[in-house]
Write a protein that holds these residues in place. Structure first.
Motif, mmCIF file in Angstrom:
data_model
loop_
_atom_site.group_PDB
_atom_site.id
_atom_site.type_symbol
_atom_site.label_atom_id
_atom_site.label_comp_id
_atom_site.label_asym_id
_atom_site.label_seq_id
_atom_site.Cartn_x
_atom_site.Cartn_y
_atom_site.Cartn_z
ATOM 1 N N ILE A 107 0.839 -1.195 0.000
ATOM 2 C CA ILE A 107 0.000 0.000 0.000
ATOM 3 C C ILE A 107 0.878 1.252 0.000
ATOM 4 O O ILE A 107 0.570 2.249 -0.672
ATOM 5 C CB ILE A 107 -0.945 -0.010 1.217
ATOM 6 C CG1 ILE A 107 -1.875 -1.216 1.142
ATOM 7 C CG2 ILE A 107 -1.764 1.257 1.288
ATOM 8 C CD1 ILE A 107 -2.736 -1.278 -0.074
ATOM 9 N N LEU A 131 3.689 1.608 -1.428
ATOM 10 C CA LEU A 131 4.142 1.856 -2.793
ATOM 11 C C LEU A 131 3.051 2.509 -3.635
ATOM 12 O O LEU A 131 3.307 3.446 -4.390
ATOM 13 C CB LEU A 131 4.578 0.539 -3.426
ATOM 14 C CG LEU A 131 5.392 0.723 -4.687
ATOM 15 C CD1 LEU A 131 6.577 -0.183 -4.667
ATOM 16 C CD2 LEU A 131 4.566 0.502 -5.922
ATOM 17 N N GLY A 132 1.813 2.013 -3.448
ATOM 18 C CA GLY A 132 0.697 2.613 -4.185
ATOM 19 C C GLY A 132 0.535 4.082 -3.833
ATOM 20 O O GLY A 132 0.345 4.934 -4.711
ATOM 21 N N ALA A 166 3.232 6.180 -5.460
ATOM 22 C CA ALA A 166 2.961 6.407 -6.881
ATOM 23 C C ALA A 166 1.903 7.491 -7.055
ATOM 24 O O ALA A 166 2.024 8.366 -7.923
ATOM 25 C CB ALA A 166 2.512 5.106 -7.543
ATOM 26 N N LEU A 167 0.859 7.456 -6.195
ATOM 27 C CA LEU A 167 -0.187 8.478 -6.266
ATOM 28 C C LEU A 167 0.391 9.861 -5.991
ATOM 29 O O LEU A 167 0.098 10.822 -6.707
ATOM 30 C CB LEU A 167 -1.264 8.175 -5.221
ATOM 31 C CG LEU A 167 -2.427 7.315 -5.663
ATOM 32 C CD1 LEU A 167 -3.434 7.230 -4.536
ATOM 33 C CD2 LEU A 167 -3.076 7.917 -6.882
ATOM 34 N N LEU A 219 3.398 10.889 -6.384
ATOM 35 C CA LEU A 219 4.230 11.326 -7.512
ATOM 36 C C LEU A 219 3.368 11.833 -8.663
ATOM 37 O O LEU A 219 3.676 12.855 -9.290
ATOM 38 C CB LEU A 219 5.125 10.180 -7.979
ATOM 39 C CG LEU A 219 6.304 9.859 -7.073
ATOM 40 C CD1 LEU A 219 7.004 8.603 -7.546
ATOM 41 C CD2 LEU A 219 7.282 11.019 -7.035
ATOM 42 N N ALA A 220 2.258 11.110 -8.921
ATOM 43 C CA ALA A 220 1.385 11.526 -10.016
ATOM 44 C C ALA A 220 0.795 12.906 -9.732
ATOM 45 O O ALA A 220 0.752 13.778 -10.615
ATOM 46 C CB ALA A 220 0.273 10.493 -10.214
ATOM 47 N N TYR A 221 0.347 13.134 -8.472
ATOM 48 C CA TYR A 221 -0.212 14.436 -8.120
ATOM 49 C C TYR A 221 0.851 15.524 -8.181
ATOM 50 O O TYR A 221 0.583 16.648 -8.631
ATOM 51 C CB TYR A 221 -0.848 14.384 -6.731
ATOM 52 C CG TYR A 221 -2.142 13.607 -6.702
ATOM 53 C CD1 TYR A 221 -3.080 13.759 -7.719
ATOM 54 C CD2 TYR A 221 -2.424 12.727 -5.671
ATOM 55 C CE1 TYR A 221 -4.258 13.041 -7.709
ATOM 56 C CE2 TYR A 221 -3.606 12.010 -5.653
ATOM 57 C CZ TYR A 221 -4.519 12.168 -6.678
ATOM 58 O OH TYR A 221 -5.682 11.464 -6.673
ATOM 59 N N TYR A 257 3.350 15.587 -10.156
ATOM 60 C CA TYR A 257 3.527 15.890 -11.575
ATOM 61 C C TYR A 257 2.455 16.853 -12.059
ATOM 62 O O TYR A 257 2.731 17.840 -12.752
ATOM 63 C CB TYR A 257 3.484 14.584 -12.370
ATOM 64 C CG TYR A 257 3.578 14.786 -13.854
ATOM 65 C CD1 TYR A 257 4.812 14.836 -14.477
ATOM 66 C CD2 TYR A 257 2.435 14.923 -14.633
ATOM 67 C CE1 TYR A 257 4.905 15.030 -15.838
ATOM 68 C CE2 TYR A 257 2.515 15.114 -15.992
ATOM 69 C CZ TYR A 257 3.750 15.164 -16.594
ATOM 70 O OH TYR A 257 3.845 15.361 -17.927
ATOM 71 N N LYS A 258 1.200 16.553 -11.653
ATOM 72 C CA LYS A 258 0.093 17.414 -12.066
ATOM 73 C C LYS A 258 0.258 18.835 -11.544
ATOM 74 O O LYS A 258 0.024 19.822 -12.258
ATOM 75 C CB LYS A 258 -1.228 16.827 -11.539
ATOM 76 C CG LYS A 258 -1.882 15.869 -12.486
ATOM 77 C CD LYS A 258 -1.935 16.434 -13.870
ATOM 78 C CE LYS A 258 -3.124 15.977 -14.654
ATOM 79 N NZ LYS A 258 -2.914 16.138 -16.096
#
Lengths: 230, 118
Positions: B86, B88-89, B92-93, B95-97, B99-100
């Protein structure tokens, strides 16, 4: 400066709490009630040599299904959030080098094999679906490092993931009708403790989890790799 | 041994908190959170450790009958297995945010995101 002092004060409080916990900690000399239950019953009830696997896949199987769902949601949201950031056209890049390219070609099959080995033997050795899936995704990461522009088929990843999830839930439901309850592993014969084909449905379920987790991690990596450089 | 592992875990949690509180770069904060995450996992595994016992896997040296006397607590290990995945998940979330957010403001400095300030 003030902010840093506040942060340090907060950390001092946390440190004091942790120190109290650490100083007041006495290790158990006997297994507690829950652990004792698992230690005594696992071999006879489920036929799995790895007790951690028995807990994760069968005793707390429903929680693991939830965990896989959370991971799926995380992968889906990463894909969704980054979906509009796909590059129109890729930028020229410096070549990654002979060593990495050749090394990747050599290593990827072996990493995949290791990943499969780890999740197939999840009921016998340290390891299992989550670890094996992570190893498989590391092969995908290596391929992405060797060729950052490489495109992975999201449809293929989604198909693997959905099928693995579908079979996982189906096996769980089969447990309801053929054995003691949802995700019961005794729908298949338990076999002899310590053999590869043993522990009922645990190797099958853990292999499916391995495929699913590998696909989810790969899809996250692919989504992150496909984003445009800003 | 358990104390050493546990102290290391607590220290990692503190390092992670310090990093998350003092850094203003989003990526550094994410790294700090993962360090704190690792610390929590080490503490949980250390709680399950018992001196002179072995891993909760039955084989030729640990028979099913002797398991209660020979193995360490398997429950914290199962918990940490979940927590790592969890974690790691969540990373990743984040990092994605991040980036946004960078895409929107062209900066990763948390002090520049002032939309929620009253």
């Amino acid at each position: 400066m003030v902010k840093r002092l506040i942060a340090l004060a907060l950390l001092a409080v946390f440190g004091a709490v942790f120190a109290t916990l650490l100083l007041g900690y006495t290790p158990d000399s006997e297994l507690n009630l829950t652990a004792r239950y698992y230690a005594e019953r696992t071999a006879a009830e489920l036929g799995a040599a790895n007790i951690v696997t028995a807990i994760v896949v069968t005793y707390r199987g429903l929680d693991t299904l939830g965990e896989v769902t959370v991971l799926f949601l995380a992968a889906a949201i990463v894909g969704l959030v980054l979906a509009n950031s796909r590059p129109g056209q890729a930028r020229e890049r410096a070549p990654v080098g002979e060593l990495l390219t050749t090394g990747t070609r050599f290593l990827v099959p072996m990493i995949l094999l290791l990943g499969v080995y780890v999740f197939v033997n999840g009921h016998l050795t340290p390891g299992g679906g989550f670890q094996g899936g992570a190893i498989i995704a590391s092969a995908v990461l290596l391929m992405l490092l060797a060729n950052p522009l490489r495109h992975f088929s999201h449809n293929l990843i989604a198909a693997i993931e959905s099928l693995a999830g579908l079979f996982y839930v189906t096996l769980g439901l089969a447990g309801l009708f053929l054995a003691g309850g949802f995700l019961d592993n005794r729908i298949l014969p338990l076999g002899n403790l310590g053999e590869l084909i043993s522990a009922g449905a645990i190797p099958v379920i853990y292999s499916l989890i391995g495929l699913k987790v590998g696909a989810e991690f790969s899809s996250m990596l692919a989504s992150l790799a496909e984003t445009e450089e800003l | 041994m358990a104390y050493l592992a546990m102290a290391t875990g607590f220290l990692l949690i503190l390092i992670g908190f310090y990093g998350a509180l003092t850094n203003r770069n989003l990526l550094r904060m994410i790294v700090a959170f993962t360090i704190a995450d690792t610390g929590v996992n080490i503490v949980i595994v250390a709680i399950g450790y018992m001196r002179g016992r072995t891993a909760p896997i039955l084989d030729s040296t640990v028979s099913a009958a002797a398991a209660v006397q020979r193995i360490i607590d398997p429950v914290p290990q199962a918990l940490v297995l979940t927590a790592i995945v969890i974690g790691l998940g969540v990373t990743a979330l984040m990092l994605a945010y991040a980036y946004k957010l960078y895409e929107k403001k062209r900066t990763l400095d948390i002090a520049r995101f002032t939309e929620l300030k009253g």
